[in-house]
Write an enzyme that holds these catalytic residues in place. Structure first.
Site, PDB file in Angstrom:
ATOM      1  N   LYS A 176      68.573  34.203  54.015  1.00 21.34           N
ATOM      2  CA  LYS A 176      67.315  34.211  54.289  1.00 21.34           C
ATOM      3  C   LYS A 176      67.319  36.538  53.121  1.00 21.34           C
ATOM      4  CE  LYS A 176      64.803  37.993  56.528  1.00 21.34           C
ATOM      5  NZ  LYS A 176      64.440  38.236  55.033  1.00 21.34           N
ATOM      6  N   GLU A 250      77.706  44.409  57.440  1.00 21.41           N
ATOM      7  CA  GLU A 250      77.735  45.746  56.309  1.00 21.41           C
ATOM      8  C   GLU A 250      76.691  46.609  55.781  1.00 21.41           C
ATOM      9  OE1 GLU A 250      80.172  47.482  54.461  1.00 21.41           O
ATOM     10  OE2 GLU A 250      80.935  45.605  54.842  1.00 21.41           O
ATOM     11  N   CYS A 284      74.981  50.731  48.218  1.00 23.18           N
ATOM     12  CA  CYS A 284      76.175  51.421  50.014  1.00 23.18           C
ATOM     13  C   CYS A 284      77.420  52.588  49.786  1.00 23.18           C
ATOM     14  CB  CYS A 284      76.322  50.152  50.694  1.00 23.18           C
ATOM     15  SG  CYS A 284      76.744  48.493  50.510  1.00 23.18           S
ATOM     16  N   GLU A 385      72.549  58.773  54.875  1.00 23.17           N
ATOM     17  CA  GLU A 385      72.028  58.070  53.398  1.00 23.17           C
ATOM     18  C   GLU A 385      71.085  57.998  53.365  1.00 23.17           C
ATOM     19  OE1 GLU A 385      72.641  53.580  54.095  1.00 23.17           O
ATOM     20  OE2 GLU A 385      74.100  53.862  52.238  1.00 23.17           O
TER      21      GLU A 385
HETATM   22  C1  UN1 Z   1      75.908  47.018  47.846  1.00 22.63           C
HETATM   23  O1  UN1 Z   1      75.750  48.111  47.876  1.00 22.63           O
HETATM   24  O2  UN1 Z   1      75.962  46.681  49.166  1.00 22.63           O
HETATM   25  O3  UN1 Z   1      81.122  47.979  44.424  1.00 22.63           O
HETATM   26  C2  UN1 Z   1      77.370  46.228  47.167  1.00 22.63           C
HETATM   27  C3  UN1 Z   1      80.549  47.454  44.086  1.00 22.63           C
HETATM   28  C4  UN1 Z   1      79.508  47.171  44.440  1.00 22.63           C
HETATM   29  C5  UN1 Z   1      78.948  46.498  45.112  1.00 22.63           C
HETATM   30  C6  UN1 Z   1      78.214  46.929  45.799  1.00 22.63           C
HETATM   31  N1  UN1 Z   1      80.487  45.790  43.800  1.00 22.63           N
HETATM   32  O4  UN1 Z   1      79.227  49.028  43.789  1.00 22.63           O
END
Ligand code: UN1
Length: 497
Positions: A176, A250, A284, A385
């Site tokens: 999804k 995550e 993230c 965040e």
């Molecule tokens: C994310 O923001 O969920 O290292 C992953 C990084 C990317 C992955 C980010 N390759 O910023």
């Protein structure tokens, strides 16, 4: 523009959701550009998808792993062939510049080939037995049906981080995508179909929280892998805990970049522009806190302001765009509320803080790159965040203080330290509380074959990417083979006294 692929994909058939409701998906840079109306799937659709995945698991799960790897390699080839057209559609749907969405697809390509190779290395252990003429080993078995629920900011890389190892290990999938990136999800699944992946091995169910909930709660889903907000992740964790499912979360980050007085400031500037304003700060792993030594603070902030204010903001499918829009109105509202909070808390708004205006920006969710200085470690803009182009700058006067500030948050995904001193760099590797630490590089830039994940409030102990993800997607079976021809009890039953 060719018609968007707006249907679900269940058991090898593109189909409408059982109820007629849909949700609208628009281009965040040009809101009048409607990408399509996607099905708001419900319990029934999810149930159909899970059934298809369960049925497919019988053959997929027992196929030799390297044969599964061949499918992944073909998927990697097709992703390579379609890289540009896919990236164009991804940028259209979620806003980051074309060069970034091409990188997103490249991450998927790398992951496909890497996972394909790992199908030849799904190692178990052979271990000495306590008994003579007895052989002990552990082997890996697939878990079953995996629910994959993803965010929109890496609409191809993150789903494939999850799906490719899941498939390599012999699991089948119900996917999804985020309701902000349904088309990218569908185009990815179309590639699976075109690569000849057998029906039911990956099923696509579009929708929002209802569909996600139905997937998490479905009794025949054995594992759930989620990337997204901390609030949703916590709910998923609660449900999975109650239902005895394996789950990998995550979630958020508030990633610090520590800059010490001996740092190479030119390098820092390049790292900051990329770390804080790449993907419009919507990673993230984005650099959202700059923790900088007082000796270099003013020089760094001044240069950064100059460089950040020169970033070319616009539609990511236009050639010279360096920073795209944020994803939707809700994101604008959230980021603006944090800008107001920062001002109320007494931080200094050193750059930006407003909607970005100008030709080509009238019809999209554009914000200026924003920098707050005079931020203190306990302000909300230093701890929560924001997920946007907002950098909080905190001044420190020693390495020890920097690490204390860096660790003063509930998250622990990525981190960075800039210093020329090797001893300090090695101390930081151990002392910063995060799943990832970069030395002399920004907080973003994970490589496909390295473990990725966070500590504290960011995750629940699992890792994506690299070899460690195979721990998540496999069950360990322990096997004892007794070839002594007699009953040998285990040592615990044989030791006298
Ligand atoms: C994310 O923001 O969920 O290292 C992953 C990084 C990317 C992955 C980010 N390759 O910023």
């Amino acid at each position: 523009m060719s018609e968007a692929l707006t249907k679900n994909y269940i058991d090898g058939i593109w189909q409408e959701a059982s109820a007629g409701a849909t949700f609208k998906d628009v281009n965040p840079a040009v809101n009048s550009d409607v990408i399509g109306n996607f099905p708001e799937s419900g319990v029934e659709d999810v149930d159909d998808a899970v059934r298809a995945a369960r049925k497919a698991f019988r053959t997929w799960g027992s196929m030799p792993a390297p044969a599964r790897g061949d499918y992944l390699r073909r998927i990697g080839d097709l992703l390579t062939e379609r890289k540009s057209e896919l990236a164009f559609q991804m940028t259209r749907e979620m806003g980051k510049p074309f060069f970034e969405t091409k990188g997103d697809v490249q991450e998927a390509i790398d992951t496909a080939y890497y996972a394909a190779t790992e199908t030849r290395r799904l190692f178990g252990h052979t271990v000495p037995s306590e008994m003579p003429n007895k052989f002990n080993m552990s082997i890996r078995r697939p878990i079953g049906v995996c629910g994959v629920i993803t965010a929109w900011n890496f609409p191809v890389a993150v789903p494939t981080w999850k799906m490719f190892p899941a498939l390599a290990a012999g699991n089948t999938v119900v996917f999804k995508p985020s309701e902000d990136a349904p088309h990218s999800g569908a185009l990815l699944v179309k590639i699976f179909e075109d690569a000849g992946l057998p029906s039911g091995v990956v099923n696509l169910v579009q929708g929002s929280a209802n569909a996600g909930r139905a997937l998490v709660e479905h009794p025949d889903v054995n594992a759930v892998s989620f990337t997204g907000s901390t609030v949703t992740g916590s709910k998923i964790g609660e449900s999975c805990g109650r239902l005895h499912k394996r789950f990998s979360l995550e979630m958020g980050g508030k990633n610090p970049m520590i800059v010490l007085a001996d740092a190479d400031l030119d390098l820092v500037i390049e790292g900051l522009l990329w770390g804080a304003f790449g993907t419009t700060g919507q990673r993230c792993t984005a650099t959202s806190r700059l923790i900088v030594h007082e000796d270099v603070h003013d020089e760094l902030v001044n240069t950064l302001k100059e460089r950040a204010s020169a970033l070319k903001i616009g539609y990511g499918n236009e050639d010279d765009t360096e920073m795209g829009p944020v994803i939707n109105q809700k994101a604008i509202d959230k980021i603006e509320s944090y800008i107001a909070i920062g001002k109320e808390e007494g931080a200094t708004l050193a750059l930006g803080g407003n909607r970005a205006e100008g030709p080509g920006l009238e019809d999209g969710f554009f914000l200026e790159p924003t920098i707050f200085t005079n931020v203190t470690p306990n302000m909300r803009i230093a701890k929560e965040e924001i997920f946007g182009p907002v950098l909080s700058v905190i001044k420190i006067s020693s390495y020890e203080e920097a690490v204390k500030v860096a660790n003063n948050i509930e998250f622990g995904l990525s981190s960075a330290i800039y210093t020329q001193d090797i001893a300090t760099a090695f101390r930081a590797m151990h002392e910063i509380e995060a799943g990832i630490t970069y030395v002399n590089g920004p907080t973003i830039g994970a490589e496909a074959h390295m473990p990725f994940g966070g500590v504290k409030g960011t995750g629940n102990g699992h890792r994506e990417g690299g070899w460690e993800v195979f721990e998540f997607y496999t069950e360990t079976k322990t096997v004892y083979v007794d070839y002594s021809g007699k009953l040998q009890k285990a040592q615990i039953d044989n030791v006298e006294d």
